[in-house]
Design a protein around this motif. Structure first.
Motif, mmCIF file in Angstrom:
data_model
loop_
_atom_site.group_PDB
_atom_site.id
_atom_site.type_symbol
_atom_site.label_atom_id
_atom_site.label_comp_id
_atom_site.label_asym_id
_atom_site.label_seq_id
_atom_site.Cartn_x
_atom_site.Cartn_y
_atom_site.Cartn_z
ATOM 1 N N SER A 114 0.812 -1.207 0.000
ATOM 2 C CA SER A 114 0.000 0.000 0.000
ATOM 3 C C SER A 114 0.844 1.255 0.000
ATOM 4 O O SER A 114 0.330 2.351 -0.026
ATOM 5 C CB SER A 114 -0.912 0.016 1.239
ATOM 6 O OG SER A 114 -0.119 0.031 2.421
ATOM 7 N N GLN A 115 2.179 1.082 0.045
ATOM 8 C CA GLN A 115 3.057 2.228 0.121
ATOM 9 C C GLN A 115 3.143 2.950 -1.212
ATOM 10 O O GLN A 115 3.306 2.354 -2.255
ATOM 11 C CB GLN A 115 4.443 1.769 0.563
ATOM 12 C CG GLN A 115 5.465 2.887 0.612
ATOM 13 C CD GLN A 115 6.813 2.349 1.016
ATOM 14 O OE1 GLN A 115 6.956 1.159 1.240
ATOM 15 N NE2 GLN A 115 7.798 3.208 1.088
ATOM 16 N N LYS A 116 3.018 4.257 -1.152
ATOM 17 C CA LYS A 116 3.252 5.086 -2.327
ATOM 18 C C LYS A 116 4.512 5.872 -2.052
ATOM 19 O O LYS A 116 4.506 6.838 -1.297
ATOM 20 C CB LYS A 116 2.066 6.011 -2.588
ATOM 21 C CG LYS A 116 2.173 6.753 -3.922
ATOM 22 C CD LYS A 116 0.901 7.511 -4.230
ATOM 23 C CE LYS A 116 0.980 8.213 -5.576
ATOM 24 N NZ LYS A 116 -0.241 8.948 -5.892
ATOM 25 N N SER A 117 5.630 5.411 -2.596
ATOM 26 C CA SER A 117 6.925 5.925 -2.190
ATOM 27 C C SER A 117 7.362 7.099 -3.047
ATOM 28 O O SER A 117 6.948 7.267 -4.183
ATOM 29 C CB SER A 117 7.973 4.818 -2.288
ATOM 30 O OG SER A 117 8.104 4.395 -3.623
ATOM 31 N N SER A 118 8.220 7.897 -2.462
ATOM 32 C CA SER A 118 8.857 8.995 -3.167
ATOM 33 C C SER A 118 10.354 8.906 -2.931
ATOM 34 O O SER A 118 10.815 9.196 -1.831
ATOM 35 C CB SER A 118 8.325 10.345 -2.650
ATOM 36 O OG SER A 118 9.067 11.404 -3.220
ATOM 37 N N PRO A 119 11.125 8.440 -3.914
ATOM 38 C CA PRO A 119 12.554 8.244 -3.717
ATOM 39 C C PRO A 119 13.261 9.492 -3.222
ATOM 40 O O PRO A 119 14.192 9.405 -2.446
ATOM 41 C CB PRO A 119 13.044 7.831 -5.105
ATOM 42 C CG PRO A 119 11.841 7.255 -5.777
ATOM 43 C CD PRO A 119 10.673 8.037 -5.247
ATOM 44 N N SER A 120 12.809 10.680 -3.662
ATOM 45 C CA SER A 120 13.469 11.899 -3.249
ATOM 46 C C SER A 120 13.289 12.149 -1.760
ATOM 47 O O SER A 120 14.085 12.826 -1.140
ATOM 48 C CB SER A 120 12.917 13.088 -4.052
ATOM 49 O OG SER A 120 11.537 13.249 -3.802
ATOM 50 N N ARG A 121 12.237 11.599 -1.160
ATOM 51 C CA ARG A 121 12.012 11.752 0.274
ATOM 52 C C ARG A 121 12.712 10.657 1.052
ATOM 53 O O ARG A 121 13.234 10.886 2.120
ATOM 54 C CB ARG A 121 10.508 11.719 0.581
ATOM 55 C CG ARG A 121 9.731 12.924 0.073
ATOM 56 C CD ARG A 121 8.256 12.735 0.331
ATOM 57 N NE ARG A 121 8.015 12.534 1.756
ATOM 58 C CZ ARG A 121 6.975 11.869 2.236
ATOM 59 N NH1 ARG A 121 6.112 11.327 1.412
ATOM 60 N NH2 ARG A 121 6.807 11.731 3.536
ATOM 61 N N GLN A 122 12.726 9.448 0.513
ATOM 62 C CA GLN A 122 13.291 8.325 1.237
ATOM 63 C C GLN A 122 14.809 8.289 1.177
ATOM 64 O O GLN A 122 15.447 7.799 2.098
ATOM 65 C CB GLN A 122 12.754 7.013 0.665
ATOM 66 C CG GLN A 122 11.285 6.785 0.973
ATOM 67 C CD GLN A 122 10.849 5.417 0.487
ATOM 68 O OE1 GLN A 122 11.558 4.773 -0.279
ATOM 69 N NE2 GLN A 122 9.693 4.979 0.907
ATOM 70 N N GLY A 123 15.379 8.751 0.123
ATOM 71 C CA GLY A 123 16.818 8.644 -0.062
ATOM 72 C C GLY A 123 17.125 7.762 -1.252
ATOM 73 O O GLY A 123 16.314 6.956 -1.684
ATOM 74 N N MET A 124 18.312 7.913 -1.767
ATOM 75 C CA MET A 124 18.738 7.165 -2.939
ATOM 76 C C MET A 124 20.018 6.401 -2.624
ATOM 77 O O MET A 124 20.809 6.799 -1.772
ATOM 78 C CB MET A 124 18.981 8.117 -4.113
ATOM 79 C CG MET A 124 17.831 9.061 -4.423
ATOM 80 S SD MET A 124 16.439 8.250 -5.217
ATOM 81 C CE MET A 124 16.943 8.372 -6.927
ATOM 82 N N ILE A 125 20.214 5.285 -3.314
ATOM 83 C CA ILE A 125 21.439 4.509 -3.208
ATOM 84 C C ILE A 125 22.102 4.520 -4.577
ATOM 85 O O ILE A 125 21.546 4.015 -5.542
ATOM 86 C CB ILE A 125 21.151 3.058 -2.775
ATOM 87 C CG1 ILE A 125 20.428 3.028 -1.431
ATOM 88 C CG2 ILE A 125 22.450 2.259 -2.721
ATOM 89 C CD1 ILE A 125 21.207 3.593 -0.264
ATOM 90 N N ALA A 126 23.270 5.143 -4.669
ATOM 91 C CA ALA A 126 23.979 5.313 -5.945
ATOM 92 C C ALA A 126 23.098 6.012 -6.977
ATOM 93 O O ALA A 126 23.185 5.738 -8.177
ATOM 94 C CB ALA A 126 24.464 3.965 -6.484
ATOM 95 N N GLY A 127 22.227 6.899 -6.514
ATOM 96 C CA GLY A 127 21.338 7.624 -7.414
ATOM 97 C C GLY A 127 20.143 6.837 -7.877
ATOM 98 O O GLY A 127 19.392 7.299 -8.727
#
Length: 463
Positions: A205-218
């Protein structure tokens, strides 16, 4: 108990890179339709920062590389969309396989072929080769930095990549945990740095936002999976099982280990700490000044720890499943439907820190000394406390509390009914297809867990 659906697919297509050259080799094959999976997603949650003093900071090099690759990846995402429009099928999900101590990429031969068959061609499956054999003795931090550099090179050479996952065996899980902290970067919607990690309990059910969660190697982090990894080190009762739980051997092992496995041995036995700097594994259970270990781990949508209940001569059940001794409840003997030797799945929500917990024997000795004062009770209590017991227990408890601030899916594996149960440490990832094929059901469970997260990611993106 869940019933696994059949996955009908042909052999996949995935480029194989070498860390020592710029050459590529490709394996091709045909693909069939992918089936569905009933494997459930794991839990996630926000992390809390714990600060420790740090030594020399080498982040500048990796931060510059990460910024460069984030820019490259942004261009790669556009290129990937263009390739889809042109009818091309280039991989957009990098799955990094990390081997354990004294091992090599060849340990993943069976797993790599099986994952290609089950996951399809949108996955680039890459078996790390930068920490082979005795290079695993040079320390978790050194191996983690080499792995991070290797991943960055793969990302640079494959512009279509958008997502990243890790699958690691044994000591490789600690290498991967260090590497993702090196590769971690986080920006909020305005492009400024932020340390907040937001994950939900239900990955579907998660609607994720990579810019909020963080990135790994971009790239967007999806799954972080470990197989029989000593997350809490190997110091303690039966945490290095080949010592047979003999107290004198377990006391002699920490000072002797560095002579056999180098700097890595000191770190695994938690003897690398200094008055001004805690042991590495303790720092890796928090966000400290030099690395955001917990935030990097928390950025992944899913964290799964597979652990051998018994017959693992290298890594104990408690340390591989991130549990306390009192939490080790005898699992069922019957395997889950469709996944032979996978006996239990435990969904563990995030747990906030509530202070140190002493083991039952220490509590009992303390109560006896207080409630029934006598020379015998007092001597027993002080001997227990003075025998390097309390410091080690407190270190382990702090690591557990730190890692439990994130949600985990813990999968228990039992090879009690296998033909060669004492090969459990190698069975769990089928190191050799002929000798360790008892772990085929575990590999199938891993593949379906990864596929389930990939499906939920596609649904979230569509919404």
């Amino acid at each position: 108990m869940a019933t696994a659906s059949l996955v009908q697919a042909g052999c996949g297509f995935s480029p194989r890179f070498s860390s020592n050259s710029n050459n590529f080799s490709f394996r091709t094959g045909s693909f069939g339709p992918l089936g569905s999976s009933t494997s459930s997603s794991c839990c996630s949650c926000s992390s809390h920062n714990l600060n420790f003093s740090s030594g020399t900071n080498s982040n500048w090099k990796h931060q510059g590389l990460i910024a460069q690759f984030m820019s490259t990846t942004t261009q790669g995402n556009f290129a990937s969309s263009k390739s889809i429009a042109d009818g091309k099928n280039e991989p957009d999900h990098l799955l990094v396989l990390v081997h354990g101590i004294l091992a090599s990429p060849s340990d993943w031969t069976y797993v790599e072929a099986e994952l290609k068959r089950r996951l399809g061609r949108n996955f680039l499956i890459y078996a790390s080769s930068c920490n082979t054999y005795t290079k695993t003795f040079t320390g978790i931090d050194g191996a983690g930095i080499r792995l991070a550099d290797e991943v960055l090179q793969v990302v640079k050479k494959t512009e279509s990549l958008k997502k990243v996952s890790f699958l690691a065996h044994s000591l490789g899980g600690l290498f991967a945990r260090y590497a993702i902290a090196v590769l971690y970067s986080q920006n909020d919607s305005r492009g400024t740095q932020s340390n907040t990690v937001t994950n939900s309990l239900d990955g579907n059910s998660q609607k994720s936002s990579p810019s909020r969660q963080g990135m790994i190697a971009g790239l967007e982090p999806v799954s972080f999976i470990t197989l029989a990894t000593p997350h809490l080190g190997v110091r303690g009762r039966k945490q290095l099982p080949f010592l047979l739980g003999v107290p004198i051997l377990e006391k002699l092992a920490p000072p002797i280990a560095p002579f056999f496995v180098g700097r890595t041995g000191k770190q695994l036995f938690l003897t690398d700490g200094k008055p001004s700097r805690p042991p590495l594994l303790l720092r890796m259970a928090s966000d400290c000044e030099d690395r955001k270990f917990l935030s990097a781990l928390g950025a992944f949508r899913c964290r799964i720890a597979y652990a051998n209940v018994s017959y693992d001569y290298m890594v104990g059940w408690r340390t591989s499943s991130i549990r306390r001794e009192k939490e080790l409840v005898k699992p069922p003997l019957q395997s889950l439907d469709g996944y032979k030797h996978v006996v239990d799945v435990d969904y563990c929500p995030p747990v906030s820190s509530d202070g140190p917990n002493f083991p039952p024997e220490a509590v009992k000795a303390k109560e006896a000394a207080q409630n029934a004062p006598s020379i015998k009770n007092t001597v027993e209590y002080h001997e227990l406390m003075e025998d390097n017991y309390t410091p080690f227990i407190l270190l382990t408890e702090e690591m557990i509390q730190g890692l439990q601030k994130l949600g985990w899916k813990k999968v228990d594996v039992s090879f009690h009914s296998a033909l060669w149960p004492f090969f459990a440490h190698n069975n769990i990832h089928v190191k050799n297809e002929w000798f360790h094929n008892a772990g085929a059901g575990v590999v199938a469970h891993v593949a379906d867990s990864i596929k389930q997260q990939e499906s939920s990611s596609f649904i979230s993106a569509s919404l």
